[in-house]
Enzyme design. Structure first.
Site, short mmCIF file in Angstrom:
data_model
loop_
_atom_site.label_atom_id
_atom_site.label_comp_id
_atom_site.label_asym_id
_atom_site.label_seq_id
_atom_site.Cartn_x
_atom_site.Cartn_y
_atom_site.Cartn_z
CD GLU A 1 -3.28 0.93 1.86
OE1 GLU A 1 -3.63 -0.19 2.26
OE2 GLU A 1 -3.87 1.98 2.15
CG ASN B 1 -8.55 1.91 2.29
OD1 ASN B 1 -8.94 0.87 2.79
ND2 ASN B 1 -7.30 2.32 2.39
#
Ligand code: GLY
Length: 350
Positions: free
Chosen positions: A229, A237
């Site tokens: 990430e 997300n």
């Protein structure tokens, strides 16, 4: 990336991560194939599961000597204390570095069991048998493991890729309707992640097992491109900034996926106000979310000021309030949205 059918009709999705690559098998009854995916040189297996999973009759046989460690039910099992307790039990049983943990349950169990595997003897192999929709399309895939602190969720953890994941769709029959709805919120998210030009990422015409496999395939592709990430993985997300703020403010009676559902509509409205997408695309968000029977509106009693101040505490907000927003180039991080716009848009989705 291709997903193929295994001999028993399960769908197999590869997660391509060089030497950490593995397969996710999706289908009814795949938990009964566990012995085929436990690495051959594993001597013993610590099966970590939750009382509710065992009570629902969801048991496994790893095909080697094993012992079952049963945790309490609920998300509150995700503590450092529980990790210590599990590791001490592993040690007392004599689990070695060449053995493995098999975590059987939803996201709380795979997060906890996966993290215990990541730290026990500085890391032993893990296999996940995922039994909830939320777990199957999100938590069990991609290697994020960890536990909560009183100060926040998932604040202590490790990237620890499993050796294999089995998503048993038969286990979904035992889920409470609200647990299922929670998973559907994450599923709605995937409609907008894979291909920003397609309306539904190819999901709408699929059966539930096929749809789960397609979500896993989308997640696997994202994780393969950004395992730790440092950038693109943040698209997973999408819809979560509002969801996390709602959850941090008591949840308003919404399950995680329901909060994500409202968060998706809110993100679409924000993107429209920022000139990134048109009104038709907002309607598309409402149609997909509503199509899953999920809420498209903020709870009437939601405290807009509190939510706006919680946005700045989101994990992505390292350079100011950040939202993942849809746009001509797909979902991207956007900073610099004025608090007044954030507040006004909250009112627009109330
Ligand atoms: N649940 C988001 C991720 O795995 O990155």
């Amino acid at each position: 990336m291709a997903s193929g059918a295994g001999v028993m009709g399960e769908i197999r999705v590869p997660v391509e991560l060089a030497e950490r690559s593995y397969e996710v098998w999706v289908g009814p009854g795949v938990r009964h194939r566990l012995s085929e995916v436990v690495p051959r040189d594993v001597g013993r297996v610590a099966v970590v599961t939750q009382a509710a999973v065992a009570d629902a009759g969801i048991t496994v046989d790893p095909g080697v000597e094993h012992k079952v460690f049963i945790t309490e039910n609920g998300e509150h099992i995700k503590t450092l204390g529980a990790v210590e307790e599990l590791c001490r039990e592993f040690a007392r049983w004599g689990l070695t570095r060449r053995d493995a943990v098999v975590a059987v349950g939803g996201g709380a169990v795979t997060d906890l069991g996966g993290f215990a595997a990541a730290v026990y003897h500085r890391g032993i192999r893990a296999v996940f048998v995922s039994t909830t929709l939320l777990g199957q399309i999100d938590a069990s895939v991609g290697g994020k493991t960890g536990v909560n602190l009183p100060e926040g969720k998932n604040l202590v953890g490790a990237f620890w890729q499993p050796a294999a994941v089995l998503c048993d769709t038969e286990a979904l029959d035992t889920l409470a309707p609200e647990e299922m709805r929670s998973g559907l919120g994450e599923m709605a998210k995937y409609h907008f992640i894979a291909d920003h030009l397609a309306a539904d990422a190819g999901l709408e015409s699929l059966t539930l097992p096929e749809r789960i496999a397609r979500c896993v395939e989308i997640k696997a592709e994202v994780v393969a491109s950004d395992e730790r990430e440092s950038g693109r993985r943040a698209v997973l997300n999408y819809g979560h900034t509002l969801a996390h703020a709602l959850e941090a403010h008591g949840g308003y009676g919404l399950r995680h996926g329901e909060a994500v559902a409202v968060g998706l509509v809110y993100a679409a409205e924000l993107a429209c106000r920022a000139g990134r997408i048109d009104a038709e695309r907002v309607v598309e968000h409402r149609r997909v979310v509503g199509g899953y029977g999920l809420p498209v509106c903020l709870p009437a009693d939601a405290d807009a000021d509190a939510l706006v101040s919680l946005f700045s505490r989101d994990k992505k907000a390292v350079g100011g309030i950040t939202f993942m927003l849809d746009g001509p180039e797909g979902i991207q991080p956007v900073t610099g949205l004025a608090p007044a716009v954030l507040r006004e848009t909250l009112e627009a989705v109330r």
